[in-house]
Scaffold this active site. Sequence first.
Site, short mmCIF file in Angstrom:
data_model
loop_
_atom_site.label_atom_id
_atom_site.label_comp_id
_atom_site.label_asym_id
_atom_site.label_seq_id
_atom_site.Cartn_x
_atom_site.Cartn_y
_atom_site.Cartn_z
N TYR A 1 60.60 38.14 -25.62
CA TYR A 1 60.27 37.45 -24.38
C TYR A 1 59.15 36.45 -24.62
O TYR A 1 58.12 36.81 -25.20
CB TYR A 1 59.84 38.45 -23.29
CG TYR A 1 59.74 37.77 -21.95
CD1 TYR A 1 60.83 37.74 -21.09
CD2 TYR A 1 58.58 37.11 -21.56
CE1 TYR A 1 60.77 37.08 -19.87
CE2 TYR A 1 58.50 36.44 -20.35
CZ TYR A 1 59.60 36.42 -19.51
OH TYR A 1 59.55 35.75 -18.31
N HIS B 1 73.37 79.03 -33.10
CA HIS B 1 72.66 78.49 -34.27
C HIS B 1 72.74 79.51 -35.42
O HIS B 1 73.04 79.15 -36.56
CB HIS B 1 71.19 78.22 -33.93
CG HIS B 1 70.96 76.94 -33.18
ND1 HIS B 1 71.49 76.70 -31.94
CD2 HIS B 1 70.25 75.81 -33.51
CE1 HIS B 1 71.11 75.49 -31.52
NE2 HIS B 1 70.36 74.93 -32.46
N ASN C 1 54.35 38.28 -17.41
CA ASN C 1 53.56 38.57 -16.21
C ASN C 1 53.83 40.00 -15.73
O ASN C 1 54.53 40.77 -16.39
CB ASN C 1 53.84 37.53 -15.11
CG ASN C 1 55.29 37.56 -14.66
OD1 ASN C 1 56.00 38.55 -14.87
ND2 ASN C 1 55.74 36.48 -14.04
N SER D 1 42.83 41.74 -22.08
CA SER D 1 42.43 41.82 -23.49
C SER D 1 40.92 41.67 -23.63
O SER D 1 40.22 41.41 -22.68
CB SER D 1 43.14 40.73 -24.27
OG SER D 1 42.79 39.47 -23.75
N GLN E 1 37.75 34.21 -26.14
CA GLN E 1 38.49 35.30 -25.49
C GLN E 1 38.42 35.15 -23.98
O GLN E 1 39.41 35.33 -23.27
CB GLN E 1 37.91 36.65 -25.91
CG GLN E 1 38.67 37.85 -25.37
CD GLN E 1 40.09 37.88 -25.87
OE1 GLN E 1 40.39 37.41 -26.96
NE2 GLN E 1 41.00 38.39 -25.06
N GLU F 1 64.76 82.85 -30.98
CA GLU F 1 64.82 81.87 -29.91
C GLU F 1 66.01 82.09 -28.98
O GLU F 1 66.26 81.29 -28.07
CB GLU F 1 64.84 80.45 -30.50
CG GLU F 1 63.54 80.12 -31.24
CD GLU F 1 63.45 78.67 -31.71
OE1 GLU F 1 64.46 77.93 -31.61
OE2 GLU F 1 62.36 78.28 -32.17
N ASP G 1 44.28 34.65 -34.51
CA ASP G 1 45.27 34.31 -33.49
C ASP G 1 46.36 33.41 -34.04
O ASP G 1 47.51 33.46 -33.60
CB ASP G 1 44.60 33.59 -32.31
CG ASP G 1 43.79 34.52 -31.45
OD1 ASP G 1 43.99 35.75 -31.56
OD2 ASP G 1 42.95 34.03 -30.66
N GLU H 1 40.39 45.23 -28.53
CA GLU H 1 41.53 44.54 -29.15
C GLU H 1 41.06 43.77 -30.39
O GLU H 1 41.64 43.91 -31.46
CB GLU H 1 42.12 43.58 -28.11
CG GLU H 1 43.34 42.83 -28.59
CD GLU H 1 43.79 41.78 -27.58
OE1 GLU H 1 43.01 41.47 -26.65
OE2 GLU H 1 44.91 41.26 -27.73
N HIS H 2 40.04 42.95 -30.21
CA HIS H 2 39.46 42.20 -31.33
C HIS H 2 38.03 42.65 -31.56
O HIS H 2 37.25 42.72 -30.61
CB HIS H 2 39.40 40.70 -31.02
CG HIS H 2 40.70 40.11 -30.57
ND1 HIS H 2 41.03 39.99 -29.24
CD2 HIS H 2 41.74 39.60 -31.27
CE1 HIS H 2 42.23 39.43 -29.14
NE2 HIS H 2 42.69 39.18 -30.36
N GLN I 1 64.60 39.58 -14.58
CA GLN I 1 66.05 39.41 -14.78
C GLN I 1 66.38 39.19 -16.26
O GLN I 1 67.43 39.66 -16.74
CB GLN I 1 66.60 38.27 -13.91
CG GLN I 1 66.01 36.88 -14.13
CD GLN I 1 64.73 36.63 -13.33
OE1 GLN I 1 64.08 37.57 -12.84
NE2 GLN I 1 64.33 35.38 -13.22
#
Lengths: 433, 433
Positions: free
Chosen positions: B132, B423, B217, B240, B262, B418, B364, B330-331, B194
Amino acid sequence: MSIINTIYGNTEEGKEFLKGLQNREEAVHEEITQKVQVILKDIKENGDKALISYTNKFDSKNVNVKNILVTKEEIEKAYESVEKEFIDAINLAVENIKFFHEKQKRNSWMITKDKEVVLGQQVRPLEKVGVYVPGGTAAYPSSVLMNTIPAKVAGVRNITMVTPPLKDGSINPNILVAADIAGVDKIYKIGGAQAIAAMAFGTETVERVDKIVGPGNIYVAMAKKSVYGNVDIDMIAGPSEILVIADESANAKYIAADLMSQAEHDKLASSILITTSKELAKKVKEQLKIQVEKLSRKDIVLYSLKNYGAIILTDNMEQAIEISNNIAPEHLELCIKDPFLTLGDIKNAGSIFLGHFSPEPLGDYIAGPNHVLPTSGTARFFSPLSVDDFVKKSSFIRYSKEALLDVGDKIVKLAETEGLTAHANSIKVRMED
Amino acid sequence: MSIINTIYGNTEEGKEFLKGLQNREEAVHEEITQKVQVILKDIKENGDKALISYTNKFDSKNVNVKNILVTKEEIEKAYESVEKEFIDAINLAVENIKFFHEKQKRNSWMITKDKEVVLGQQVRPLEKVGVYVPGGTAAYPSSVLMNTIPAKVAGVRNITMVTPPLKDGSINPNILVAADIAGVDKIYKIGGAQAIAAMAFGTETVERVDKIVGPGNIYVAMAKKSVYGNVDIDMIAGPSEILVIADESANAKYIAADLMSQAEHDKLASSILITTSKELAKKVKEQLKIQVEKLSRKDIVLYSLKNYGAIILTDNMEQAIEISNNIAPEHLELCIKDPFLTLGDIKNAGSIFLGHFSPEPLGDYIAGPNHVLPTSGTARFFSPLSVDDFVKKSSFIRYSKEALLDVGDKIVKLAETEGLTAHANSIKVRMED
């Protein structure tokens, strides 16, 4: 009425059956979704108080904040009440599971490039892991081992187990012994969505963990999916399956037994034989009828064989493998002459059992590879539980001034193309100096 | 009014600030949840028809079933409209990203034990991956590279990209060129929930994939979480952060620039400096004020610095590292004298930047390690996107009759403990023979 349906692989009927397999999911009622959300919120806000209240309501009135943690004495007592043969079997299983999972361990690594550039990846165990173990009839010590040992091998130092207590407030001794041998650090007498919430958010008594693993009922599964992101979770488990690909070298008695070993798990379990041999198909059907009579879970076996089981006849091995790859079975037995030569054609399967003396229960208990496997076709993208699931990685980057200046213009170009001028600025201030 | 708050690490105020950081999540309104569910269901049931209808409604009226797939001609045209310097920079990035991710590749392996026992783990690329890519102002070519290249290196042969079209039905040419260079196989002009549904369930035109990666988003994020289990997804991304640990060897100008790189991402982004040096803290504040004036996203920078940024003063380095480990940024930039010696103390961080010439934007865009990193404290359990995310594993087990007979009793004991007699039966039929 037939004990199992026979289908021709390349027919419409065959395609319909395979499509139906993918829709075995347990229906989730809106009501359950809402109940789980209420429980999660309650535990998050009210901690221990809510946790004890749900435990008293759903599991046992004998659990309170003082005895919620299993004591050393309870574990010692458990050892006294289990059979020596059980402990021996658990010890062998632990040894083999450790042996296999040790091979999955990975090192941190680094590489150097010109101009004092160093890049690498650091691999570290998770700090805290929570293992959910169902109570009641689904209390499986083998599941305790399979969920705990990969975490231990990964180096996790803090393993919390939760399991719902029996009515009297006790825990199944087999579970306690297995947990102790596997190296669980703390065991709490809690279960359901409330136990998942306690481990995800933490309460006054139960410490928050980094990852929750282990099977559970629909409430547990939904709670895990809900807290995913607050903590990590293992895969989302659906109904499970065995698929046996067999040629004329196969033994009908063995195959019938193996199909039923999966069928007994659950009414939604699926047991499928794909074979090119009509003769074998006929014999397997006969064996199913004979052997099912000996089984304690006969009703479940018959139900799942009838509804989600099938013998699929194909024209050749290629077709059999293609169908198997589309199903992406949790367990795949290759009961054929040269199973190693077929391994390369198997695209999707959780665990693959090769030859006539590698039945699924061997993998469930003793062989060493994990029995927590991707179900319901998710072997397309999920993997068996492994040491990888209990580590996290960090990358690291070290550039020298000279090396940075070499690529500075290109970074600035990309940052500016993306409209990120502060990113560009971070490079520019270093280039100006 | 100060551009950024200064806090003492070991105070109540410090603890309050850190607690607040964890609650930066975007509020998810019930309304959004329901809208996403409606869209998912609609695409599942009505395929292309629903997909085109949503695309016409939300993105462009110029997209239909015939032009939804980006053509070769469109890609060729895109190359003509982008700058040569952009292509050069992309090519360098691709080279470095490939180089780093190649080191992450893993082999299948097998081990043999006595009595003809063979165990192993097969590693295979996923077959189909969907990427995406957001449209509009957040159309980042670097993100196309970072999400696509690890899949290519893993051996994925079928990579589908989706991205919402502009009003006129076209796609940002930088995105198209980056996708083409990275090796995307198909690009569809669709976006939002969608597009996620189309890739998770398949439509007449869009093929179902095995895994969906890439940022989006809130609608996209919720749709991804909903389809998790039908397909795999990458991590759940939240706001982030960058955290800089600095000593007196650090350069205030550089640190101010990095904090703002950032901060410009998002109003919820968090930029934190932890230092033992009051002198440095003062200088960084001054530099922030000076440098912010040059930035195109000044308003976002000021907002996030004020609300989620901080300079935290600590008594010593140990305290700085402890706070950082709790935040699990994150960083993480280690702008200190001997950063390599501190690496071992860093428990939780997505990517670690060592020394004074390894700013975050280097990672990055160009250095090679992935920029898709665990955010919002999830570095406790999530890892940077890697080749591991685009493979699946299968275990395999081969026992001989002799080896099975050796352990048969133990398997039967565990199965019977069990209550799983089918089994046990699967082993017994082989022991009887």
